[in-house]
Design an enzyme around this catalytic site. Structure first.
Site, PDB file in Angstrom:
ATOM      1  CG  ASP A  41      -2.118   0.834   1.137  1.00  0.00           C
ATOM      2  OD1 ASP A  41      -2.088   1.816   0.380  1.00  0.00           O
ATOM      3  OD2 ASP A  41      -3.118   0.531   1.808  1.00  0.00           O
ATOM      4  CG  ASP A  42      -0.317   4.832   0.289  1.00  0.00           C
ATOM      5  OD1 ASP A  42      -1.118   4.504  -0.606  1.00  0.00           O
ATOM      6  OD2 ASP A  42      -0.632   5.594   1.229  1.00  0.00           O
TER       7      ASP A  42
ATOM      8  CB  CYS B  73      -6.043   2.215  -1.563  1.00  0.00           C
ATOM      9  SG  CYS B  73      -7.003   3.493  -0.735  1.00  0.00           S
TER      10      CYS B  73
ATOM     11  NE  ARG C  10      -5.988  -1.565  -1.504  1.00  0.00           N
ATOM     12  CZ  ARG C  10      -4.981  -2.141  -0.851  1.00  0.00           C
ATOM     13  NH1 ARG C  10      -5.068  -3.407  -0.497  1.00  0.00           N
ATOM     14  NH2 ARG C  10      -3.896  -1.457  -0.546  1.00  0.00           N
TER      15      ARG C  10
ATOM     16  CE  LYS D 185      -6.491  -0.017   2.044  1.00  0.00           C
ATOM     17  NZ  LYS D 185      -5.616   1.139   1.771  1.00  0.00           N
TER      18      LYS D 185
ATOM     19  CG  HIS E   3     -10.288   0.942   1.520  1.00  0.00           C
ATOM     20  ND1 HIS E   3      -9.474   1.836   0.871  1.00  0.00           N
ATOM     21  CD2 HIS E   3     -11.289   1.678   2.081  1.00  0.00           C
ATOM     22  CE1 HIS E   3      -9.942   3.063   1.028  1.00  0.00           C
ATOM     23  NE2 HIS E   3     -11.045   2.989   1.759  1.00  0.00           N
TER      24      HIS E   3
ATOM     25  CG  HIS F  12      -2.135   3.759   3.997  1.00  0.00           C
ATOM     26  ND1 HIS F  12      -2.380   4.680   4.994  1.00  0.00           N
ATOM     27  CD2 HIS F  12      -2.987   4.078   2.986  1.00  0.00           C
ATOM     28  CE1 HIS F  12      -3.329   5.514   4.601  1.00  0.00           C
ATOM     29  NE2 HIS F  12      -3.716   5.173   3.378  1.00  0.00           N
TER      30      HIS F  12
ATOM     31  CG  ASP G 198      -2.451   0.701  -2.969  1.00  0.00           C
ATOM     32  OD1 ASP G 198      -1.379   1.330  -2.937  1.00  0.00           O
ATOM     33  OD2 ASP G 198      -3.304   0.779  -2.062  1.00  0.00           O
ATOM     34  CG  ASN G 199      -1.792   4.346  -4.191  1.00  0.00           C
ATOM     35  OD1 ASN G 199      -2.862   3.962  -3.722  1.00  0.00           O
ATOM     36  ND2 ASN G 199      -0.786   4.722  -3.422  1.00  0.00           N
TER      37      ASN G 199
ATOM     38  CE  LYS H  95      -3.442   7.155  -1.304  1.00  0.00           C
ATOM     39  NZ  LYS H  95      -3.395   6.812   0.134  1.00  0.00           N
TER      40      LYS H  95
END
Length: 757
Positions: free
Chosen positions: A41-42, A79, A83, A137, A139, A230, A336-337, A400
């Site tokens: 993540d991130d 995010c 996903r 995660k 989300h 993240h 994811d980004n 992001k």
């Protein structure tokens, strides 16, 4: 299945050899491989060791050396959208999630979850008798309350088992955990060594272990979605200390060093150029000694967090190897980004404070500097400055949420020895996250079912990447891809890319489009819009065609409408809040209202809470409602026979009201009112409709901690006046939470204040 050595020592099992002679569920795909998706993540393009950084990621690097790295792979810039696209093989607007899932507008692109016409890979593979597991995660559901409905939760989307957390981010030391469809407690304390990344990997190993012992011939799909990287950046101290002093030279030099490493590794073209330092990132050499010391520490913590995450991935890979399943498993690892600029120009000790424009930066900086050794531990909720995000996205610009390459070009590693004949190589074909699930089905040699759970299925929008696995020189089979995230937009076509940022614009009419010939300008450095106006016009028209095909419209507002130099300091909320009410009766045990803001806002809109309670004695105390945690929120509770309300403003200020009379025993009605006046509020507390105390909340904020709980304050205490969970020992007979209609536009008021400043 051959005899295999199974290791589960990570979760307390003994190493042993075994033949499990049970009747398995036979797969329709005999000898088909397992599939594992790993999502970070991130994480920026350059932050893995195998993509150029100086951060130790030996297990991910090994995965890359035994598989392939992609240097032209793209995501959606945020995010939830990535996903959704990953799991469905469809563009994110098409499958119902335009950006983050909480923005459930009711439009086709804002459904609060994945559209049932686009089954997830878990639902698809179940049609072929795969077992399916998810950890970490999610989300992908706007509704996150433990009471459901559960349709958009993992088990409702094709997974047999789930263990993790439902919202966008979480405290790695005190997470709000969900197992299958139920809320569960954290299994051990921080003092006992708890960390979420370790927990989810232990559970993933346990799920696979139990499955393969029972059904060794049935393949599985495992979705591992870390909360890392993240914010908050949390890591065991021994990992953080490995990096002490490693970033003292600053983000400018680190960025150059990582760029040089990328070329040495061959992960970017030799003719690629480094973009300029991003706007609003200060030159490192102009910073004060205190700024350098603090900012370097933020990055040391991030690096320790990443190495710790890599170690957990190593545990999973070791288990798969020791159990004889690694080489028969397709492993896909992505971010994811791009790296996140949400930490602000100077970083955040408490990342929630970055969501509030009223926080004085001097106060935030002072708090962080005074607690510098706590950064990365359980008493911080830290996020690094944008300068490190700029370095993390080397060689690209922006972050992001942007449609520029810094937001959408991310690492992709695929390992599958049966099809990859040149391990350790780099692939440069243009591809997108929507292409991954079609690739898996292509590898398996199956089609997406026409119906899933009785719902007619729409075809993938993604394109299979299988052709890239064994042919490094194959021509691109993906030629067009659009991007849109909070109004930031882009379109790629045949080696050209047009892009515009809406982040700093008041209206879409103000947006200025840029043009890049990315087939020759890998880093997206040279804007050639003036030289090729016809090409720009062609791509703009292509964007509208793709947007129409994929339900891009209506687009939501940009991140904020504030001065550009303040963009990283705050994010506002422009929603108009209608009048709503929630009523709960007979709350026997603590009830968590995760995601309750989609129904009632108790931190921005004027509201009240009224509780009908029963106290057996003057010793009957506890929390009636706890909203948030030690990093921000409020608590309404009884202690020492007094009714109390405390508002924690991001650890900076505490506002409290205490009743001037004792709380009676027996049946009692207690109440608080939150009455807002612009950017402050009055809070009044009542016992049996008599006002007994009040306080003025001078500052309140866009967001609070991770959950709201009736009859307790779980995880960490909003205020040090009690210890969690401080569960109310009496009866909570009826609780009414009422939100008054509020047409006050929070974003505009915050933005107005900034302009005045």
């Amino acid at each position: 299945m051959p005899k295999m050595k199974v290791t589960s020592s990570h979760i307390g099992r003994t190493i042993f050899d075994t033949h499990v002679q049970r009747v398995p569920q036979e797969s329709k795909l005999k000898d088909s491989p397992n599939v594992v998706y790993i999502v970070l993540d991130d994480l920026g393009f350059s932050q893995l060791g195998c993509y150029g950084s100086t951060i130790n990621t030996p297990n991910i690097d090994k995965l890359a050396n035994e598989g392939l790295r992609y240097n032209n792979f793209h995501t959606t810039a945020v995010c939830s959208a990535t996903r959704a696209s990953l799991l469905t093989g469809a563009n994110h607007h098409a499958c119902g999630i335009a950006n983050v899932v909480e923005y459930a507008t009711g439009c086709p692109n804002g459904q609060g979850g994945i559209d049932n016409s686009y089954g997830t890979i878990a639902e698809i593979l179940k049609e072929y008798d795969y077992a399916t597991f998810a950890v970490g995660k999610w989300h992908l559901s706007a509704n996150q309350r433990p009471g459901g409905p559960y349709e958009k939760w993992p088990l409702g989307k094709g997974f047999d088992r789930y263990y993790g957390f439902l919202p966008a981010e979480i405290d790695q030391y005190h997470p709000h955990l969900t197992q299958d469809n139920s809320e569960v407690p954290v299994p051990k304390t921080v003092a006992e060594g708890y960390h979420l990344s370790e927990d989810i990997i232990d559970h993933s190993i346990d799920m696979v272990f139990q499955h393969t012992m029972a059904y060794p011939k049935q393949p599985f799909f495992l979705y591992v979605a870390f909360g890392a990287m993240h914010s908050p950046h949390h890591a065991p101290k021994e990992y953080i200390e490995k990096y002490r002093g490693k970033f003292d030279e600053g983000w400018d030099e680190i960025r150059k060093k990582w760029f040089d490493n990328q070329k040495k590794l061959g992960v970017i073209p030799q003719d690629a150029e480094l973009t300029e330092r991003c706007e609003y990132v200060e030159e490192w050499d102009t910073l004060t000694a205190d700024q350098k010391r603090l900012y370097a520490r933020y990055m040391e913590v991030y690096a320790g967090f990443l190495e710790h995450t890599d170690a957990q991935i190593g545990k999973l890979l070791d288990y798969l190897e020791e159990s004889g399943q690694l080489d028969n498993t397709v492993i896909v690892l992505i971010s994811d980004n791009g790296a996140s600029g949400e930490g602000g120009i100077q970083g955040r000790y408490n990342c929630f404070s970055g969501m509030d424009m009223t926080v004085a930066e001097e106060r935030e900086f002072k708090l962080a500097l005074e607690n510098i050794d706590k950064i990365g531990g359980e008493y911080s909720l830290n996020h690094y400055p944008t300068g490190w995000a700029n370095a993390g996205n080397t060689p690209f610009q922006w972050y992001k949420q942007w449609a520029h390459e810094g937001g959408v070009k991310d690492p992709l590693i695929i390992r599958y020895p049966k099809l990859i004949k040149d391990p350790g190589s780099v692939r440069s074909q243009y591809h997108h996250v929507s292409d991954i699930t079609p690739t898996i089905l292509d590898i398996l040699g199956v089609d997406k079912p026409e119906f899933i759970k009785g719902v007619p299925q729409k075809p993938f929008t993604g394109t299979s990447m299988k052709y890239t696995l064994d042919d490094p020189d194959a021509a691109d089979q993906k030629t067009v891809q659009y991007y849109e995230c909070f109004g930031n937009r882009g379109i790629y076509k045949d080696g050209w890319k047009a892009v515009t940022m809406h982040t700093f614009s008041e209206t879409y009419d103000d947006d200025v489009w840029e043009l890049y010939h990315v087939a020759e300008d890998y880093s997206e450095k040279y804007n050639v819009a003036d030289q090729y106006p016809e090409k720009l016009r062609e791509l703009q028209e292509e964007f509208f065609l793709e947007a129409g095909r994929n339900n891009v419209f209506p687009m939501l507002w940009g991140t904020t409408h504030a001065k550009p130099e303040n963009i990283y300091r705050a994010f506002g909320d422009r929603r108009v809040m209608p009048e709503r009410e929630l009523v709960f009766k007979n709350v026997i045990k603590p009830y968590e209202l995760a995601g309750e803001q989609s129904h009632v806002s108790i931190d921005l809109a004027p509201n009240y809470l009224e509780a009908e309670i029963y106290r057996e004695s003057d010793k009957t105390d506890g929390v009636i409602i706890g909203a948030g945690d030690r990093f921000g929120g409020f608590a309404f509770y009884i202690k020492d026979n007094r009714l109390k309300y405390v508002y924690n403003f991001n650890q900076y200020e505490y506002y409290s009201a205490e009743s001037n009379i004792e709380v009676p025993t027996g049946d009692v009605t207690v109440k608080y009112e939150f009455v807002r006046h612009g950017l402050s509020a009055d809070v009044r507390i009542y016992i049996n409709n008599e006002r007994v105390g009040e306080t003025r909340v001078e500052h309140f904020y866009y967001t609070k901690g991770f959950a709201t709980t009736l009859k307790a304050n779980k995880h960490t205490a909003v205020v040090d006046d009690y210890e969690v969970p401080f569960e109310f020992k009496g009866k909570l007979k009826k609780v009414t939470i009422h939100q008054y209609a509020d047409v006050f536009d929070v974003q505009k008021e915050f933005s107005k204040k900034l302009h005045e400043d």
